[in-house]
Enzyme design. Structure first.
Site, mmCIF file in Angstrom:
data_model
loop_
_atom_site.group_PDB
_atom_site.id
_atom_site.type_symbol
_atom_site.label_atom_id
_atom_site.label_comp_id
_atom_site.label_asym_id
_atom_site.label_seq_id
_atom_site.Cartn_x
_atom_site.Cartn_y
_atom_site.Cartn_z
ATOM 1 N N ARG A 35 0.824 -1.214 0.000
ATOM 2 C CA ARG A 35 0.000 0.000 0.000
ATOM 3 C C ARG A 35 0.856 1.261 0.000
ATOM 4 O O ARG A 35 0.431 2.289 -0.544
ATOM 5 C CB ARG A 35 -0.939 -0.014 1.201
ATOM 6 C CG ARG A 35 -2.058 -1.008 0.979
ATOM 7 C CD ARG A 35 -3.098 -0.953 2.053
ATOM 8 N NE ARG A 35 -4.274 -1.673 1.601
ATOM 9 C CZ ARG A 35 -5.170 -2.219 2.398
ATOM 10 N NH1 ARG A 35 -5.043 -2.118 3.709
ATOM 11 N NH2 ARG A 35 -6.207 -2.844 1.894
ATOM 12 N N LYS A 211 -20.633 -15.024 3.786
ATOM 13 C CA LYS A 211 -22.024 -14.736 4.138
ATOM 14 C C LYS A 211 -22.822 -14.074 3.026
ATOM 15 O O LYS A 211 -22.342 -13.163 2.362
ATOM 16 C CB LYS A 211 -22.051 -13.774 5.328
ATOM 17 C CG LYS A 211 -21.773 -14.428 6.653
ATOM 18 C CD LYS A 211 -21.813 -13.334 7.681
ATOM 19 C CE LYS A 211 -21.846 -13.804 9.106
ATOM 20 N NZ LYS A 211 -21.759 -12.640 9.997
ATOM 21 N N GLY A 359 -10.952 -8.474 -0.607
ATOM 22 C CA GLY A 359 -9.638 -8.706 -0.005
ATOM 23 C C GLY A 359 -9.210 -10.156 -0.068
ATOM 24 O O GLY A 359 -8.098 -10.479 -0.514
ATOM 25 N N GLY A 382 -14.173 -3.464 0.226
ATOM 26 C CA GLY A 382 -15.442 -2.833 0.584
ATOM 27 C C GLY A 382 -15.802 -1.704 -0.365
ATOM 28 O O GLY A 382 -16.960 -1.578 -0.790
HETATM 29 P P1 ADP Z 1 -13.729 -11.265 0.069
HETATM 30 O O1 ADP Z 1 -12.774 -10.790 1.142
HETATM 31 O O2 ADP Z 1 -13.029 -11.560 -1.220
HETATM 32 O O3 ADP Z 1 -14.898 -10.336 -0.096
HETATM 33 P P2 ADP Z 1 -15.154 -12.984 1.900
HETATM 34 O O4 ADP Z 1 -14.491 -12.283 3.032
HETATM 35 O O5 ADP Z 1 -16.594 -12.793 1.674
HETATM 36 O O6 ADP Z 1 -14.336 -12.681 0.534
HETATM 37 O O7 ADP Z 1 -14.973 -14.562 2.062
HETATM 38 C C1 ADP Z 1 -13.729 -15.193 2.203
HETATM 39 C C2 ADP Z 1 -13.788 -16.344 3.151
HETATM 40 O O8 ADP Z 1 -14.835 -17.245 2.828
HETATM 41 C C3 ADP Z 1 -12.504 -17.156 3.118
HETATM 42 O O9 ADP Z 1 -11.860 -17.027 4.356
HETATM 43 C C4 ADP Z 1 -12.966 -18.569 2.844
HETATM 44 O O10 ADP Z 1 -12.282 -19.547 3.624
HETATM 45 C C5 ADP Z 1 -14.423 -18.520 3.233
HETATM 46 N N1 ADP Z 1 -15.175 -19.605 2.605
HETATM 47 C C6 ADP Z 1 -15.334 -19.840 1.290
HETATM 48 N N2 ADP Z 1 -16.034 -20.972 1.088
HETATM 49 C C7 ADP Z 1 -16.329 -21.477 2.308
HETATM 50 C C8 ADP Z 1 -17.032 -22.634 2.781
HETATM 51 N N3 ADP Z 1 -17.584 -23.497 1.918
HETATM 52 N N4 ADP Z 1 -17.125 -22.807 4.124
HETATM 53 C C9 ADP Z 1 -16.578 -21.935 4.973
HETATM 54 N N5 ADP Z 1 -15.893 -20.825 4.591
HETATM 55 C C10 ADP Z 1 -15.772 -20.601 3.282
#
Ligand code: ADP
Ligand code: MG
Length: 401
Positions: A35, A211, A359, A382
């Site tokens: 960064r 989620k 992220g 975000g």
């Molecule tokens: P980003 O940061 O790209 O927006 P998120 O924070 O929404 O992504 O999600 C990332 C997390 O989701 C990772 O830590 C990953 O391990 C978790 N994840 C993905 N698939 C599953 C699953 N089937 N069960 C539990 N966790 C999961």
């Protein structure tokens, strides 16, 4: 919108730059300086214009509602001083550091700056008023500058004193407000997944991660913009439960079932037809592929091989792709195949614009060796989601316009 390269008459002027120096660090040791490196083009441009550069950024969290000793502890943990040292090394010049975030000490530090010098202020979140966009704080900070540059994309979705208050006041005073190189690249790239002309369709979104509830608004707006929305990750299980399937011990959100059903009924959503399942999330065992219902005691950890094939075929048609959220628990080697498959499908596209916003998705792409293959990897998870949700608008950028 004024760009930093088009700013005029900056010699001798005090230019406040909101940067994103929210770097991972522990005990003063910075583990990743990406960064800081990303802010260099804008800082160098201003130095070449003989400006006096005042840098402001937040670092970590300071929760002012906690007890005073807790707040002190958080401040100590998120001290910006080591960043000034690293920035100095990268720029090859002495970067001054001001430990004060208000008052005479800060005023004097700014007043003693000479043309072509750089001052980094302590963490903006040391001030309680920062996250509240406190008018008094904004006024005091704005009084330190003759111009403002926004180069913290990862903070552009927050209307804080340093991202919104300062540029608002300076603009009202007729001073120059601009965006820096980093923000310019983000805006130009993300615009291509916000407003997608007919000849850049099919537009496919790939959504995963944990989620549904974190991403409700972005799912909504992507369904309006995209031809297909591919769902993986843990959030897929909320959709599957909504359709009456059994998902064993997979995580799902009971309060999102109606929403998931409604979204599914748009006809644009693709869901997994098989999953890689395991017992015991922490120490996965009995790992195998399940089609249809997942038995009790098992949870879905990644999309299965049939799903990978269907998703890869769908992605192969795309001219525009937005990807947020890993397809599985990519942190564990056993569950990377789904995320690798979608990464590779994006990498194989010939005439397509592919964007990662998120992220964990960006670190997954990096870990799996695909980061360079994407057209754009956003530095603000975000912020990139909010930009899509709000049809291209972010407070920290709109205020500059
Ligand atoms: P980003 O940061 O790209 O927006 P998120 O924070 O929404 O992504 O999600 C990332 C997390 O989701 C990772 O830590 C990953 O391990 C978790 N994840 C993905 N698939 C599953 C699953 N089937 N069960 C539990 N966790 C999961
Ligand atoms: Mg995340």
């Amino acid at each position: 919108m004024l760009l930093v390269k088009d700013m005029k008459d900056l010699a001798g002027k005090r230019v406040i730059v909101r940067v994103d120096f929210n770097v991972p660090q522990k005990g003063g040791v910075i583990s990743d300086d990406n960064r800081i490196v990303a802010a260099l083009p804008t800082i160098k441009e201003l130095l070449a214009k003989k400006a006096r550069v005042i840098l402001m950024s937040h670092l970590g969290k300071v929760k002012h509602k906690e007890a005073p000793e807790v707040v002190e502890e958080q401040k100590k943990k998120n001290n910006m001083a080591p960043v000034a040292v690293r920035l100095g090394e990268l720029l090859g010049i002495d970067v001054k550091f001001c430990p004060a975030t208000r008052g005479d000490e800060l005023k004097n530090a700014v007043a003693s700056l000479k043309d072509g010098e750089v001052l980094l202020m302590q963490n903006t979140r040391y001030e309680k008023g920062e996250e509240k966009n406190d008018p008094e704080l904004s006024k005091e900070w704005a009084s330190l500058g003759d111009a403002f540059v926004m180069d913290a994309f990862g903070s552009a979705h927050r209307a804080h004193a340093s991202t919104y208050g300062i540029p608002e006041i300076l603009k009202a005073e007729g001073k120059q407000d601009a965006i820096g190189y980093l923000v310019e690249k983000e805006v130009v790239s993300l615009e291509k997944v916000v407003n997608v002309p007919a000849d850049r369709h099919p537009y496919i979104a790939i959504l995963g991660g944990f989620k549904v509830s974190d991403k409700i608004k972005v799912i909504d707006s992507l369904l309006k913009k995209c031809d297909k929305v591919i769902i993986g990750g843990a959030m897929a299980y909320t959709f599957l439960v909504a359709l009456g399937r059994k998902v064993g011990n997979s995580p799902f959100e009971a309060d999102q079932l109606d929403y998931a059903k409604r979204m599914y009924d748009t006809g644009k959503i693709l869901l997994p037809v098989d999953s890689v399942v395991a017992q015991d999330f922490e120490n996965p065992k009995n790992i195998h592929v399940v089609e249809g219902d997942i038995p009790e005691g098992f949870e879905g950890m990644d999309i299965g091989p049939k799903t990978r094939e269907i998703y890869v075929k769908e992605i192969a048609k795309a001219k525009t792709v937005f990807w947020n959220g890993p397809m599985g628990v990519f942190e564990k080697d056993e569950f990377t195949a789904g995320t690798i498959a979608v990464c590779k499908a994006c990498a194989d596209l010939k005439d397509a614009f592919t964007v990662i916003g998120g992220g964990d998705s960006a670190s997954a792409a990096k870990k799996l060796g695909f980061k360079e293959k994407f057209s754009h990897v956003s530095t603000g998870g975000g912020a990139s989601l909010e930009m899509i949700e709000n049809d291209g608008h972010l407070p920290g950028i709109d205020v500059i316009k």
